[in-house]
Design an enzyme around this catalytic site. Structure first.
Site, PDB file in Angstrom:
ATOM      1  N   LYS A   9     -22.866  70.685  -0.373  1.00 19.64           N
ATOM      2  CA  LYS A   9     -22.830  72.144  -0.528  1.00 19.64           C
ATOM      3  C   LYS A   9     -23.772  72.869   0.446  1.00 19.64           C
ATOM      4  O   LYS A   9     -24.676  72.255   1.016  1.00 19.64           O
ATOM      5  CB  LYS A   9     -23.197  72.488  -1.980  1.00 19.64           C
ATOM      6  CG  LYS A   9     -22.209  71.941  -3.015  1.00 19.64           C
ATOM      7  CD  LYS A   9     -22.579  72.419  -4.419  1.00 19.64           C
ATOM      8  CE  LYS A   9     -21.586  71.936  -5.452  1.00 19.64           C
ATOM      9  NZ  LYS A   9     -21.898  72.483  -6.800  1.00 19.64           N
ATOM     10  N   TYR A  49     -12.215  76.174  -6.980  1.00 18.30           N
ATOM     11  CA  TYR A  49     -12.885  76.204  -8.280  1.00 18.30           C
ATOM     12  C   TYR A  49     -12.087  76.982  -9.342  1.00 18.30           C
ATOM     13  O   TYR A  49     -12.669  77.451 -10.325  1.00 18.30           O
ATOM     14  CB  TYR A  49     -14.290  76.798  -8.134  1.00 18.30           C
ATOM     15  CG  TYR A  49     -15.314  75.804  -7.607  1.00 18.30           C
ATOM     16  CD1 TYR A  49     -15.680  74.687  -8.364  1.00 18.30           C
ATOM     17  CD2 TYR A  49     -15.943  75.998  -6.377  1.00 18.30           C
ATOM     18  CE1 TYR A  49     -16.629  73.783  -7.906  1.00 18.30           C
ATOM     19  CE2 TYR A  49     -16.905  75.090  -5.912  1.00 18.30           C
ATOM     20  CZ  TYR A  49     -17.242  73.988  -6.684  1.00 18.30           C
ATOM     21  OH  TYR A  49     -18.185  73.099  -6.238  1.00 18.30           O
ATOM     22  N   ARG A  85     -20.219  59.865  -8.897  1.00 15.96           N
ATOM     23  CA  ARG A  85     -20.844  60.752  -9.888  1.00 15.96           C
ATOM     24  C   ARG A  85     -22.187  60.196 -10.362  1.00 15.96           C
ATOM     25  O   ARG A  85     -23.115  60.955 -10.666  1.00 15.96           O
ATOM     26  CB  ARG A  85     -19.882  61.027 -11.048  1.00 15.96           C
ATOM     27  CG  ARG A  85     -18.747  61.958 -10.586  1.00 15.96           C
ATOM     28  CD  ARG A  85     -17.846  62.406 -11.696  1.00 15.96           C
ATOM     29  NE  ARG A  85     -18.452  63.330 -12.640  1.00 15.96           N
ATOM     30  CZ  ARG A  85     -18.497  64.652 -12.488  1.00 15.96           C
ATOM     31  NH1 ARG A  85     -18.018  65.228 -11.398  1.00 15.96           N
ATOM     32  NH2 ARG A  85     -19.027  65.418 -13.414  1.00 15.96           N
ATOM     33  N   THR A  91     -25.357  67.409 -13.505  1.00 10.99           N
ATOM     34  CA  THR A  91     -25.129  68.730 -12.901  1.00 10.99           C
ATOM     35  C   THR A  91     -26.417  69.538 -12.793  1.00 10.99           C
ATOM     36  O   THR A  91     -26.688  70.155 -11.764  1.00 10.99           O
ATOM     37  CB  THR A  91     -24.111  69.518 -13.778  1.00 10.99           C
ATOM     38  OG1 THR A  91     -22.982  68.684 -14.015  1.00 10.99           O
ATOM     39  CG2 THR A  91     -23.671  70.795 -13.096  1.00 10.99           C
ATOM     40  N   ARG A 102     -29.067  64.681  -6.914  1.00  9.23           N
ATOM     41  CA  ARG A 102     -29.473  65.962  -7.497  1.00  9.23           C
ATOM     42  C   ARG A 102     -30.936  65.956  -7.922  1.00  9.23           C
ATOM     43  O   ARG A 102     -31.626  66.975  -7.822  1.00  9.23           O
ATOM     44  CB  ARG A 102     -28.527  66.333  -8.638  1.00  9.23           C
ATOM     45  CG  ARG A 102     -27.190  66.866  -8.085  1.00  9.23           C
ATOM     46  CD  ARG A 102     -26.124  66.896  -9.119  1.00  9.23           C
ATOM     47  NE  ARG A 102     -24.946  67.654  -8.694  1.00  9.23           N
ATOM     48  CZ  ARG A 102     -23.789  67.622  -9.331  1.00  9.23           C
ATOM     49  NH1 ARG A 102     -23.658  66.897 -10.436  1.00  9.23           N
ATOM     50  NH2 ARG A 102     -22.764  68.329  -8.898  1.00  9.23           N
ATOM     51  N   ASN A 112     -26.842  72.818  -6.463  1.00  2.62           N
ATOM     52  CA  ASN A 112     -27.092  71.420  -6.830  1.00  2.62           C
ATOM     53  C   ASN A 112     -26.567  70.418  -5.791  1.00  2.62           C
ATOM     54  O   ASN A 112     -26.277  69.272  -6.097  1.00  2.62           O
ATOM     55  CB  ASN A 112     -26.594  71.124  -8.248  1.00  2.62           C
ATOM     56  CG  ASN A 112     -25.095  71.326  -8.396  1.00  2.62           C
ATOM     57  OD1 ASN A 112     -24.420  71.714  -7.462  1.00  2.62           O
ATOM     58  ND2 ASN A 112     -24.587  71.039  -9.583  1.00  2.62           N
ATOM     59  N   HIS A 115     -20.859  68.108  -4.757  1.00  2.00           N
ATOM     60  CA  HIS A 115     -19.766  68.130  -5.723  1.00  2.00           C
ATOM     61  C   HIS A 115     -19.046  66.796  -5.604  1.00  2.00           C
ATOM     62  O   HIS A 115     -18.923  66.268  -4.504  1.00  2.00           O
ATOM     63  CB  HIS A 115     -18.769  69.252  -5.405  1.00  2.00           C
ATOM     64  CG  HIS A 115     -17.433  69.044  -6.060  1.00  2.00           C
ATOM     65  ND1 HIS A 115     -17.185  69.431  -7.345  1.00  2.00           N
ATOM     66  CD2 HIS A 115     -16.315  68.417  -5.623  1.00  2.00           C
ATOM     67  CE1 HIS A 115     -15.942  69.065  -7.665  1.00  2.00           C
ATOM     68  NE2 HIS A 115     -15.401  68.446  -6.625  1.00  2.00           N
ATOM     69  N   GLU A 126      -8.066  67.365  -5.063  1.00  2.00           N
ATOM     70  CA  GLU A 126      -9.133  67.901  -4.213  1.00  2.00           C
ATOM     71  C   GLU A 126      -9.081  67.332  -2.798  1.00  2.00           C
ATOM     72  O   GLU A 126      -9.335  68.051  -1.830  1.00  2.00           O
ATOM     73  CB  GLU A 126     -10.497  67.656  -4.888  1.00  2.00           C
ATOM     74  CG  GLU A 126     -10.621  68.489  -6.164  1.00  2.00           C
ATOM     75  CD  GLU A 126     -11.887  68.229  -6.969  1.00  2.00           C
ATOM     76  OE1 GLU A 126     -12.074  68.912  -7.990  1.00  2.00           O
ATOM     77  OE2 GLU A 126     -12.686  67.352  -6.585  1.00  2.00           O
TER      78      GLU A 126
HETATM   79  P1  GTP Z   1     -19.099  69.435  -9.672  1.00  2.00           P
HETATM   80  O1  GTP Z   1     -19.145  68.057  -9.110  1.00  2.00           O
HETATM   81  O2  GTP Z   1     -19.602  70.471  -8.703  1.00  2.00           O
HETATM   82  O3  GTP Z   1     -17.767  69.792 -10.297  1.00  2.00           O
HETATM   83  O4  GTP Z   1     -20.194  69.413 -10.795  1.00  2.00           O
HETATM   84  P2  GTP Z   1     -20.065  69.016 -12.292  1.00  2.00           P
HETATM   85  O5  GTP Z   1     -18.722  68.413 -12.607  1.00  2.00           O
HETATM   86  O6  GTP Z   1     -21.282  68.218 -12.552  1.00  2.00           O
HETATM   87  O7  GTP Z   1     -20.190  70.438 -12.983  1.00  2.00           O
HETATM   88  P3  GTP Z   1     -19.058  71.450 -13.511  1.00  2.00           P
HETATM   89  O8  GTP Z   1     -17.709  71.011 -13.065  1.00  2.00           O
HETATM   90  O9  GTP Z   1     -19.318  71.660 -14.949  1.00  2.00           O
HETATM   91  O10 GTP Z   1     -19.464  72.782 -12.740  1.00  2.00           O
HETATM   92  C1  GTP Z   1     -19.071  72.977 -11.401  1.00  2.00           C
HETATM   93  C2  GTP Z   1     -20.216  73.579 -10.621  1.00  2.00           C
HETATM   94  O11 GTP Z   1     -20.489  74.882 -11.134  1.00  2.00           O
HETATM   95  C3  GTP Z   1     -21.552  72.824 -10.754  1.00  2.00           C
HETATM   96  O12 GTP Z   1     -21.704  71.800  -9.812  1.00  2.00           O
HETATM   97  C4  GTP Z   1     -22.570  73.926 -10.532  1.00  2.00           C
HETATM   98  O13 GTP Z   1     -22.862  74.108  -9.163  1.00  2.00           O
HETATM   99  C5  GTP Z   1     -21.879  75.169 -11.055  1.00  2.00           C
HETATM  100  N1  GTP Z   1     -22.404  75.487 -12.377  1.00  2.00           N
HETATM  101  C6  GTP Z   1     -22.166  74.844 -13.556  1.00  2.00           C
HETATM  102  N2  GTP Z   1     -22.839  75.420 -14.559  1.00  2.00           N
HETATM  103  C7  GTP Z   1     -23.518  76.467 -14.003  1.00  2.00           C
HETATM  104  C8  GTP Z   1     -24.392  77.458 -14.525  1.00  2.00           C
HETATM  105  O14 GTP Z   1     -24.700  77.497 -15.718  1.00  2.00           O
HETATM  106  N3  GTP Z   1     -24.893  78.373 -13.626  1.00  2.00           N
HETATM  107  C9  GTP Z   1     -24.559  78.347 -12.309  1.00  2.00           C
HETATM  108  N4  GTP Z   1     -25.070  79.275 -11.470  1.00  2.00           N
HETATM  109  N5  GTP Z   1     -23.749  77.426 -11.783  1.00  2.00           N
HETATM  110  C10 GTP Z   1     -23.226  76.506 -12.613  1.00  2.00           C
HETATM  111 MG    MG Z   2     -16.850  69.350 -12.126  1.00  2.00          MG
END
Ligand code: GTP
Ligand code: MG
Length: 138
Positions: A9, A49, A85, A91, A102, A112, A115, A126
């Site tokens: 990212k 997204y 992962r 996350t 992370r 973070n 992805h 994807e």
């Molecule tokens: P990805 O690999 O990025 O999909 O991460 P993930 O599967 O661990 O998390 P998820 O799919 O739940 O959320 C996607 C992305 O949204 C995360 O990687 C974060 O960058 C962002 N995100 C999730 N929760 C929050 C939040 O509470 N606040 C903010 N600002 N961003 C969030």
């Molecule tokens: Mg995710």
């Protein structure tokens, strides 16, 4: 061998962490079989997204993903999806295990650093969202 989609990212490319993050994947036995640097448009970020569009952080997510270049990659290896992962960590970086990307590099839950796809179906979607078959050299 399994394939997964990975993205470094903008918070990480900005801090020149592309190599350090890629090294963690390679050290874990994942092979980078496609890679390119992309500054995504708002439209591309919203499309990528789309599953999160009703979430309260969606606006912030799109802002941060379009704030600079990302590096999109396809990783290949045994259990690539789960392995990727595991290397990424939780996350929220405050909950990420020692040694994960992370834990080491993320700034916050929003910024973070990486992805990674969460299942075979999303991995296939994807990968296809960002790459044509000719760009993937397995
Ligand atoms: P990805 O690999 O990025 O999909 O991460 P993930 O599967 O661990 O998390 P998820 O799919 O739940 O959320 C996607 C992305 O949204 C995360 O990687 C974060 O960058 C962002 N995100 C999730 N929760 C929050 C939040 O509470 N606040 C903010 N600002 N961003 C969030
Ligand atoms: Mg995710």
């Amino acid at each position: 061998l399994e394939r997964t989609f990975s993205m470094i990212k903008p918070d990480a490319t900005r801090r020149n962490l592309t190599g350090a993050i890629t090294k963690k994947f390679e050290e874990a036995g994942l092979t980078v079989i496609a890679s390119k640097r992309v500054w995504m448009s708002r439209r591309e970020a919203e499309g990528f997204y789309a599953v999160h569009k009703e979430r309260p952080f969606f606006g912030e997510l799109v802002e941060s993903m379009t704030s600079g270049p990302t590096v999109v990659q396809v990783l290949q290896g045994e259990n690539a999806i789960a392995k990727n992962r595991e290397i990424m960590g939780a996350t929220n970086p405050t909950q990420a295990a020692e040694g994960t990307i992370r834990k080491e590099f993320a700034l916050s839950i929003g910024e973070n650093s990486v992805h990674g796809s969460d299942a075979p179906e999303t991995a296939a979607e994807e990968v296809a969202y960002w790459f044509s078959e000719t760009e993937i050299v397995g």
